[in-house]
Design a protein around this motif. Structure first.
Motif, PDB file in Angstrom:
ATOM      1  N   GLY A   1       0.789  -1.223   0.000  1.00  0.00           N
ATOM      2  CA  GLY A   1       0.000   0.000   0.000  1.00  0.00           C
ATOM      3  C   GLY A   1       0.820   1.272   0.000  1.00  0.00           C
ATOM      4  O   GLY A   1       0.372   2.313   0.496  1.00  0.00           O
ATOM      5  N   VAL A   2       2.013   1.221  -0.593  1.00  0.00           N
ATOM      6  CA  VAL A   2       2.925   2.365  -0.592  1.00  0.00           C
ATOM      7  C   VAL A   2       3.445   2.621  -2.001  1.00  0.00           C
ATOM      8  O   VAL A   2       3.826   1.679  -2.708  1.00  0.00           O
ATOM      9  N   ILE A   3       3.466   3.884  -2.406  1.00  0.00           N
ATOM     10  CA  ILE A   3       4.090   4.301  -3.659  1.00  0.00           C
ATOM     11  C   ILE A   3       5.332   5.119  -3.317  1.00  0.00           C
ATOM     12  O   ILE A   3       5.265   6.048  -2.502  1.00  0.00           O
ATOM     13  N   ASP A   4       6.459   4.776  -3.916  1.00  0.00           N
ATOM     14  CA  ASP A   4       7.697   5.534  -3.707  1.00  0.00           C
ATOM     15  C   ASP A   4       7.832   6.602  -4.784  1.00  0.00           C
ATOM     16  O   ASP A   4       7.656   6.325  -5.978  1.00  0.00           O
ATOM     17  N   ILE A   5       8.130   7.832  -4.353  1.00  0.00           N
ATOM     18  CA  ILE A   5       8.282   8.937  -5.294  1.00  0.00           C
ATOM     19  C   ILE A   5       9.529   9.749  -4.980  1.00  0.00           C
ATOM     20  O   ILE A   5      10.066   9.691  -3.869  1.00  0.00           O
ATOM     21  N   VAL A   6       9.964  10.505  -5.971  1.00  0.00           N
ATOM     22  CA  VAL A   6      11.012  11.511  -5.782  1.00  0.00           C
ATOM     23  C   VAL A   6      10.354  12.865  -5.957  1.00  0.00           C
ATOM     24  O   VAL A   6       9.761  13.158  -7.001  1.00  0.00           O
ATOM     25  N   ILE A   7      10.423  13.711  -4.928  1.00  0.00           N
ATOM     26  CA  ILE A   7       9.784  15.019  -4.939  1.00  0.00           C
ATOM     27  C   ILE A   7      10.627  16.001  -4.131  1.00  0.00           C
ATOM     28  O   ILE A   7      11.146  15.626  -3.075  1.00  0.00           O
ATOM     29  N   PRO A   8      10.825  17.236  -4.594  1.00  0.00           N
ATOM     30  CA  PRO A   8      10.418  17.769  -5.897  1.00  0.00           C
ATOM     31  C   PRO A   8      11.480  17.494  -6.954  1.00  0.00           C
ATOM     32  O   PRO A   8      12.637  17.245  -6.628  1.00  0.00           O
ATOM     33  N   LEU A   9      11.068  17.557  -8.215  1.00  0.00           N
ATOM     34  CA  LEU A   9      12.001  17.455  -9.337  1.00  0.00           C
ATOM     35  C   LEU A   9      12.265  18.835  -9.906  1.00  0.00           C
ATOM     36  O   LEU A   9      11.361  19.675  -9.960  1.00  0.00           O
ATOM     37  N   ASN A  10      13.476  19.060 -10.361  1.00  0.00           N
ATOM     38  CA  ASN A  10      13.827  20.337 -10.988  1.00  0.00           C
ATOM     39  C   ASN A  10      13.744  20.176 -12.506  1.00  0.00           C
ATOM     40  O   ASN A  10      14.699  19.753 -13.147  1.00  0.00           O
ATOM     41  N   VAL A  11      12.583  20.494 -13.078  1.00  0.00           N
ATOM     42  CA  VAL A  11      12.410  20.332 -14.521  1.00  0.00           C
ATOM     43  C   VAL A  11      12.982  21.510 -15.299  1.00  0.00           C
ATOM     44  O   VAL A  11      13.135  21.427 -16.519  1.00  0.00           O
ATOM     45  N   THR A  12      13.285  22.598 -14.605  1.00  0.00           N
ATOM     46  CA  THR A  12      13.873  23.744 -15.294  1.00  0.00           C
ATOM     47  C   THR A  12      15.294  23.427 -15.735  1.00  0.00           C
ATOM     48  O   THR A  12      15.691  23.718 -16.862  1.00  0.00           O
ATOM     49  N   SER A  13      16.067  22.803 -14.857  1.00  0.00           N
ATOM     50  CA  SER A  13      17.448  22.453 -15.212  1.00  0.00           C
ATOM     51  C   SER A  13      17.521  21.124 -15.958  1.00  0.00           C
ATOM     52  O   SER A  13      18.537  20.807 -16.560  1.00  0.00           O
ATOM     53  N   ASN A  14      16.429  20.348 -15.910  1.00  0.00           N
ATOM     54  CA  ASN A  14      16.411  19.064 -16.600  1.00  0.00           C
ATOM     55  C   ASN A  14      15.078  18.907 -17.333  1.00  0.00           C
ATOM     56  O   ASN A  14      14.235  18.079 -16.956  1.00  0.00           O
ATOM     57  N   PRO A  15      14.863  19.699 -18.397  1.00  0.00           N
ATOM     58  CA  PRO A  15      13.571  19.692 -19.096  1.00  0.00           C
ATOM     59  C   PRO A  15      13.210  18.356 -19.739  1.00  0.00           C
ATOM     60  O   PRO A  15      12.049  18.128 -20.064  1.00  0.00           O
TER      61      PRO A  15
END
Length: 224
Positions: free
Chosen positions: A198-212
């Motif tokens: 019952g767990v989802i692993d995420i990465v937050i926050p992402l920097n989409v400005t430097s890595n579009p």
């Protein structure tokens, strides 16, 4: 958004009246398109308020990526609450998401998984009570942040601007809170049901400005 782009490009095409050559007009058009893309990355895209009325918000969107389960290994976008909650900081990598039970999280005596909420980013469905009430209840049960998704599952494009409910308690919310599209939330909730823990692993926050390039990893149902 599309009408805005069309209007801007229309302005660039009218540069021909000023006697600009084709190459110059192409440069102008390219610059306008880049400006629009930058505004989108900054969060300056079309949203609706809680009454469904359209509005444009220039606020930085928060991006996160699901790393488990792999069936949801996409980059998702969320809109932080306007005037309550705090900014999304750096979380352990990966952070983890659990779903509220019941999903709308409105009354303290009905919370069925209080222990699981402690230390988690909690996924909550919109409806039944205010955004502030949901956020406070999750916070009281130890949540690190709250992702509220639209109850309209077919909503895959319109973000809701979450604002103070004027209850006098908004300033008590001291964790990050953000709105997630209905279709995204539906898939995230389904993913929680599909995993055994019952767990989802995420990465937050992402920097989409430097890595579009991360924007190319959005879900196949997403509107870019």
């Amino acid at each position: 958004m599309y009408s805005t782009i069309g209007g801007l490009l229309g302005d660039s095409h009218r540069t021909s009246r000023l006697g600009l050559g084709n190459s110059t007009r192409r440069i102008v058009t390219a610059n306008i398109i880049m400006l629009v893309i930058c505004l989108m990355l900054a969060g300056g895209i079309s949203f609706v308020n809680s009454d469904g009325e359209p509005l444009t918000i220039y606020r930085e969107a928060v991006f996160f990526k699901v790393v488990r389960p792999t069936t949801l290994n996409y980059v998702f976008k969320a809109l932080p609450a306007r005037d309550f909650g705090t900014a999304f900081g750096n979380y352990p990598r990966p952070a983890y998401v659990v779903g509220a039970q019941p999903s709308n999280l409105c009354t303290a005596d009905s919370v069925e998984n209080s222990r699981e909420l402690d230390g988690a980013i909690v996924l909550v469905q919109r409806g039944g009570c205010s955004f502030v009430s949901k956020s406070l209840l999750a916070q009281e049960h130890g949540a690190r942040a709250v992702l509220i998704y639209d109850s309209e599952i077919d909503n895959f494009s319109a973000f809701v601007d979450m604002v103070d409910d004027k209850s006098g308690h908004a300033e008590e919310v001291v964790i990050p809170v953000a709105f997630v599209l209905g279709l995204d939330g539906f898939h995230l909730a389904q993913g929680l049901d599909d995993v055994t823990d019952g767990v989802i692993d995420i990465v937050i926050p992402l920097n989409v400005t430097s890595n579009p390039d991360l924007l190319n990893q959005q879900p196949p149902w997403a509107l870019y």
